[in-house]
Design an enzyme around this catalytic site. Structure first.
Site, PDB file in Angstrom:
ATOM      1  CB  SER A 477      22.388  37.674 141.728  1.00  0.00           C
ATOM      2  OG  SER A 477      22.834  37.970 143.281  1.00  0.00           O
ATOM      3  CG  ASP A 478      26.356  41.530 143.467  1.00  0.00           C
ATOM      4  OD1 ASP A 478      26.895  40.215 142.951  1.00  0.00           O
ATOM      5  OD2 ASP A 478      27.405  41.424 144.682  1.00  0.00           O
ATOM      6  CB  CYS A 479      28.037  40.443 139.042  1.00  0.00           C
ATOM      7  SG  CYS A 479      29.686  39.877 139.948  1.00  0.00           S
ATOM      8  CD  GLU A 482      24.946  47.398 141.682  1.00  0.00           C
ATOM      9  OE1 GLU A 482      24.763  48.372 140.810  1.00  0.00           O
ATOM     10  OE2 GLU A 482      24.740  47.103 142.898  1.00  0.00           O
TER      11      GLU A 482
END
Length: 749
Positions: A477-479, A482
């Site tokens: 999710s965070d990859c 970003e």
């Protein structure tokens, strides 16, 4: 290249003392062992990064070395002198950003991304070496030499053992596996490093005190017997999906490790017995090997390894499996059916990643499974061995194993954002570097979901980015967030090409929206499929919070911040759903704040890391120090932790204990930058502490623009630390750039 067999065999040892072996002990079928040198010639190493795939090559031929000259990046990673000129001394933060970028630009790889080592855990390299040994694909001499050098450099200076990670105290997991690895690559048992490590191992009780994962690998080698390994029946994979403990509900790393482990446990497969294996049976144990009660030591474990002790419930389940299930209910038909389904799941993992697999642990295990099932000459084995090279990295100390096959997309996204925060995206000086970065992210976007997504229990990934590259292909999710944030930043900057069209951006957003849990939070690879109660089945022992997905402030804040940016440019795409997502995410972030004002970090150390992201995300929806008691409390927490020299310093012990712990070495540049980013984003009204932190970062910048490596930065599963060396560039640059744009007239030096 096939390594040459050593001229002399290693001596056998017993209880720490070498002894000679008779000629009758010789074995004509021994796996060839590499010849060892003191060191390789660092000037002959080259990093290939084609397609975002990292492999290190040692050029023994002079002409080949001449035709492929070393880059600045090669030399930097290897710790070789760069002989760069000194830059004009920075007199303000923006000058420091420019100096930093001048250096960091030289580390950008030809495809447009930044690479680096992603080491720290000390249990990864043994799996790769053991897998190659048992499949009779020995590492070449130059790998072996630098593996030896790295492990020598990372031995505990006091007791000679190895820990769970590079900053940890000696454990039986680290010491037994790395001692064994050194023997497999050709180090003699009577080498002083080995004698010291063996003494520590014996003082800790010998290898029977190793945790489950070590016992598994040592059993595959034939050093232990399968009776010492707690049961891992593949029949678990036959459980219907509705069963609360069905493996598809486990965290992705747990299920992808226990999948091949269960296959090999069921087969009770062991490598061919060699002289070296017989020697290790003498070296690793305090007891006479022939008299060890293997079954009686399944649960024997040293306290240093027992971070998450097995529960009474799990011990009862294991007893029932051993004493009731195996002898009574485990029929041949059921075993064959379970092994076949486990085998098919392994094949789907291999196909969906082109044999890269999720991470080195399951990649090494899958390699052995394919060898057992398909035979030594099979394509599956050869391709696995090729791809295992992509997790190996060479640095100044030697060769290590990365936590995945790289950090390519993740670090590239942060580099782009640092330049944006400094207001330099429109500066023509940095445009070529940024366009290459954008081209890399365009190339690495994952365009389709995996084949047989539901059958192999994978989360949607269309439009996403992985942590490393699209070959590995696991969206996080965070990859995704970003990378998408960085793409939007560049493509909305005048003069940059639109390489990723609106539909592909919508694909990414659509996938991001699938990550929100009922609570409003986001997890990492997929939404949770079971609750924390599943930890009663945690058999890993050395890790906490490993059985299921959890809710993470870092993941939640990343998605929130990116959706807030996306809304500004595409206000009409799934508007109501995105607004609802943001509202629920903000509510969860506030509820996750600790009483002291910080947030607990699960992927970086620790409260400093997560608090930065929390404050940034709150700022993205207009909540800052002035108008939000949550932002105010977070800022006050950070300011209270500032040291006299202006920096911040948090130890990895905070991740283990859940309490803020100062690092014994003092202020860290990366953590100082994290704290400053949070304070500046939250518009902390008193810039005096901010100026002190900025001055520390500027003072530690080297004349060539770089910052030196300090303490380890990352963490996973509470107890294992991992390195993010590029953080010492991206986050100081971000903090300096934010200060320069927020306080353009402030003097620091």
């Amino acid at each position: 290249m096939m390594a040459r067999k050593q001229a002399t065999e290693a001596p056998a040892v017993s209880n720490g003392s070498p002894k000679k072996r008779s000629s009758a002990d010789s074995d004509n079928h021994n796996v060839k062992r590499p010849r060892l040198q003191e060191s390789t010639d660092k000037a002959r190493w080259r990093l290939s990064s084609e397609g975002g795939r990292h492999t290190w090559h040692y050029l023994e031929d002079d002409e080949a070395a001449k035709e492929w000259p070393q880059s600045y990046a090669d030399k930097y990673f290897l710790g070789m002198p760069l002989e760069l000129p000194e830059l004009p001394k920075a007199t303000n933060p923006l000058d420091a950003v420019r100096n930093g970028l001048t250096f960091f630009e030289k580390l950008q790889l030809p495809e447009g991304h930044w690479g680096c080592e992603y080491g720290g855990p000390m249990f990864l390299l043994p799996g790769v070496v053991i897998a190659r040994y048992v499949t009779k694909n020995p590492v070449p001499w130059y790998y072996a030499t630098e593996i030896k050098n790295y492990l020598f450099a990372r031995a505990n200076p006091v007791d000679g053992g190895w820990g769970l990670h590079i900053e940890g105290e000696s454990t039986m997991l680290g010491t037994t596996l790395n001692y064994t690895t050194l023997r497999l690559v050709g180090v003699e048992a009577d080498h002083p490093v080995m004698v010291k490590a063996r003494a520590t191992m014996h003082k800790m009780g010998g290898a029977i005190y190793a945790p489950h994962w070590a016992k598994f690998w040592l059993t595959v080698l034939g050093i232990m017997k399968w009776d010492i390994v707690n049961p891992v029946p593949p029949e678990l994979w036959l459980l219907p999906d509705w069963v609360p403990i069905a493996p598809w509900r486990w965290w992705i790393h747990m299920r992808q490790v226990f999948l091949p482990m269960s296959y090999l446990w069921s087969k009770k497969w062991q490598a061919e017995e060699t002289d070296l294996i017989r020697e290790l049976r003498n070296e690793l144990f305090v007891e006479d090997w022939n008299k060890i009660d293997w079954a009686g030591n399944r649960n024997t474990i040293h306290p240093n390894d027992n971070y998450h002790p097995k529960t009474a419930f799990l011990n009862t389940v294991n007893w029932l499996l051993v004493n009731i299930w195996n002898p009574v209910f485990r029929t041949k038909y059921l075993v064959e059916k379970a092994e076949a389904w486990a085998s098919e799941l392994i094949d789907m993992e291999d196909e969906n990643t082109d044999y890269s697999d999720l991470a080195p642990v399951n990649a090494a295990m899958n390699t052995v499974c394919c060898y057992v099932r398909d035979g030594p000459g099979a394509y599956s084995v050869r391709r696995h061995v090729e791809r295992l090279d992509e997790v190996l990295w060479v640095n100044a100390e030697g060769m290590l194993c990365n936590g995945t096959n790289g950090v390519q997309c993740w670090d590239t996204a942060f580099a782009i954002q640092a330049i944006m925060d400094a207001g330099l995206t429109e500066d023509p000086r940095w445009r070529p570097m940024l366009i290459k970065s954008l081209e890399f992210l365009e190339d690495q976007q994952i365009r389709e979901n995996v084949k047989d997504q539901d059958k192999c229990y994978r989360h949607p990934r269309k439009g996403a980015w992985a942590f490393s590259n699209k070959d590995q292909g696991y969206a996080v999710s965070d990859c995704v967030s970003e990378a998408l944030k960085s793409v939007i930043i560049l493509q909305k900057t005048p003069g940059f090409p639109t390489l990723i069209d609106d539909q592909r951006i919508f694909d990414a957003v659509d996938t991001m929206l699938t990550y929100q849990n009922p609570s409003g939070a986001c997890s990492s690879y997929e939404t949770p499929r079971a609750g924390q109660w599943m930890e009663v089945l945690n058999a890993a022992e050395v890790f906490g919070n490993i059985m299921v997905e959890y809710e993470y402030p870092e993941c939640t804040t990343a998605v929130l911040t990116t959706l807030s940016l996306f809304k500004k440019h595409w206000p009409n795409h799934r508007t109501a759903e995105i607004d609802n997502f943001i509202t629920r995410a903000v509510k969860w972030i506030k509820s996750n704040q600790k009483p002291h004002g910080g947030w607990y970090g699960n992927w970086g150390i620790c409260f400093t890391y997560a608090t930065m992201f929390a404050l940034e995300s709150l700022a993205s929806v207009g909540e800052t120090y002035e108008n939000s008691r949550y932002a105010k409390k977070g800022c006050d927490f950070l300011v209270a932790k500032q040291r006299e020299d202006g920096g911040w310093s948090e130890s990895y012990k905070a991740c283990e204990t859940g309490e803020y712990v100062e690092h014994p070495t003092g202020s860290q540049v990366v953590m100082t930058a994290w704290a400053l980013v949070g304070l500046i984003k939250a518009k902390y009204p008193n810039n005096d502490p901010i100026k002190k932190g900025i001055k520390l970062i500027m003072d530690r910048q080297q004349p060539n623009g770089e910052w030196r490596q300090e303490a380890i930065e990352g963490v996973f599963n509470k107890s294992c630390m991992i390195s993010y060396p590029n953080y010492k560039f991206s986050f100081p640059l971000k903090a300096l750039g934010l200060f320069a744009t927020r306080y353009p007239d402030e003097k620091v030096v």
